[in-house]
Write an enzyme that holds these catalytic residues in place. Structure first.
Site, PDB file in Angstrom:
ATOM      1  N   THR A  37      39.529  49.979  41.584  1.00  0.00           N
ATOM      2  CA  THR A  37      38.914  51.306  41.542  1.00  0.00           C
ATOM      3  C   THR A  37      37.831  51.445  42.605  1.00  0.00           C
ATOM      4  O   THR A  37      37.712  52.504  43.240  1.00  0.00           O
ATOM      5  CB  THR A  37      38.371  51.585  40.135  1.00  0.00           C
ATOM      6  OG1 THR A  37      39.476  51.506  39.214  1.00  0.00           O
ATOM      7  CG2 THR A  37      37.729  52.949  40.037  1.00  0.00           C
ATOM      8  N   TYR A  70      40.280  42.836  38.627  1.00  0.00           N
ATOM      9  CA  TYR A  70      41.442  43.719  38.503  1.00  0.00           C
ATOM     10  C   TYR A  70      41.024  45.178  38.620  1.00  0.00           C
ATOM     11  O   TYR A  70      40.999  45.741  39.707  1.00  0.00           O
ATOM     12  CB  TYR A  70      42.180  43.459  37.178  1.00  0.00           C
ATOM     13  CG  TYR A  70      42.781  42.084  37.094  1.00  0.00           C
ATOM     14  CD1 TYR A  70      43.839  41.700  37.919  1.00  0.00           C
ATOM     15  CD2 TYR A  70      42.287  41.149  36.203  1.00  0.00           C
ATOM     16  CE1 TYR A  70      44.385  40.422  37.848  1.00  0.00           C
ATOM     17  CE2 TYR A  70      42.835  39.870  36.123  1.00  0.00           C
ATOM     18  CZ  TYR A  70      43.880  39.519  36.945  1.00  0.00           C
ATOM     19  OH  TYR A  70      44.415  38.262  36.884  1.00  0.00           O
ATOM     20  N   CYS A  71      40.719  45.802  37.527  1.00  0.00           N
ATOM     21  CA  CYS A  71      40.493  47.243  37.500  1.00  0.00           C
ATOM     22  C   CYS A  71      39.200  47.666  38.176  1.00  0.00           C
ATOM     23  O   CYS A  71      39.161  48.714  38.817  1.00  0.00           O
ATOM     24  CB  CYS A  71      40.572  47.747  36.066  1.00  0.00           C
ATOM     25  SG  CYS A  71      42.187  47.372  35.327  1.00  0.00           S
ATOM     26  N   VAL A  72      38.152  46.872  38.060  1.00  0.00           N
ATOM     27  CA  VAL A  72      36.902  47.216  38.754  1.00  0.00           C
ATOM     28  C   VAL A  72      37.140  47.147  40.258  1.00  0.00           C
ATOM     29  O   VAL A  72      36.817  48.093  40.995  1.00  0.00           O
ATOM     30  CB  VAL A  72      35.748  46.292  38.303  1.00  0.00           C
ATOM     31  CG1 VAL A  72      34.514  46.490  39.173  1.00  0.00           C
ATOM     32  CG2 VAL A  72      35.409  46.548  36.829  1.00  0.00           C
TER      33      VAL A  72
END
Length: 180
Positions: free
Chosen positions: A126, A121-123
């Protein structure tokens, strides 16, 4: 892997917070990942590289409500809010709705070193966004994690993302080999 004076680096630690780290099932090799991130923090601090730690929050009334204990950084994480940049995001991409891109530009950062939670998700979001903003990104392959899902084991999710992101979006490095 070491930066030169003309290539300043910054460390970004994503969502190493109580709610993500103490999930059920727990993150894959969570204690090792936390130790690796703390090693990276110490190296960044010794080199004078900026450190950014982001916390994910959700809407009021949700488990990740802004005032929830689940959104707090892990007590064992070596981030120092008095000297490091701690900020909040509400989307998987750490740049959306935050000042991160501006802070990095103001600090003259050309390369962003990425570690934290959750890999898929966030890794992932980004890492992909950094390229769109003209930043080089280094994903520390042994300093990000996620938990098992009904469809895939965490080990496979992490390995897949390391392979998929490496090249087009990031370069990979291991904690033991990385210097700021």
């Amino acid at each position: 892997m070491q930066a030169s004076a003309s290539n300043p680096r910054a460390l970004l630690i994503i969502d190493m917070q109580v709610g993500m780290f103490s999930s059920h099932p727990p993150p894959f090799e969570g204690e090792r990942v936390l130790a690796n991130i703390n090693t990276l923090i110490a190296r960044a601090r010794a080199a004078g590289a900026p450190i950014y730690a982001v916390r994910h929050t959700g809407p009021a009334g949700s488990p990740l409500a802004p005032d929830s204990a689940l959104t707090q950084l892990l007590p064992a994480l070596a981030v120092d809010p008095a000297r490091d940049h701690v900020f909040v995001k509400t989307r998987p991409n750490c740049f959306v709705g935050t000042g991160l891109a501006q802070w990095l530009a103001e600090a003259g950062v050309a390369e962003l070193v990425i570690a934290g939670m959750k890999t898929e998700y966030c890794v992932d979001a980004t890492c992909r966004a950094a390229l769109d903003l003209g930043l080089r990104a280094v994903l520390i392959e042994d300093a990000h994690s996620t938990a098992n899902t009904p469809a895939l084991d965490a080990r496979d999710i992490i390995a897949h993302h390391n392979r998929t992101l490496n090249g087009p979006f990031v370069s990979l490095a291991r904690t033991a080999d990385f210097a700021f």
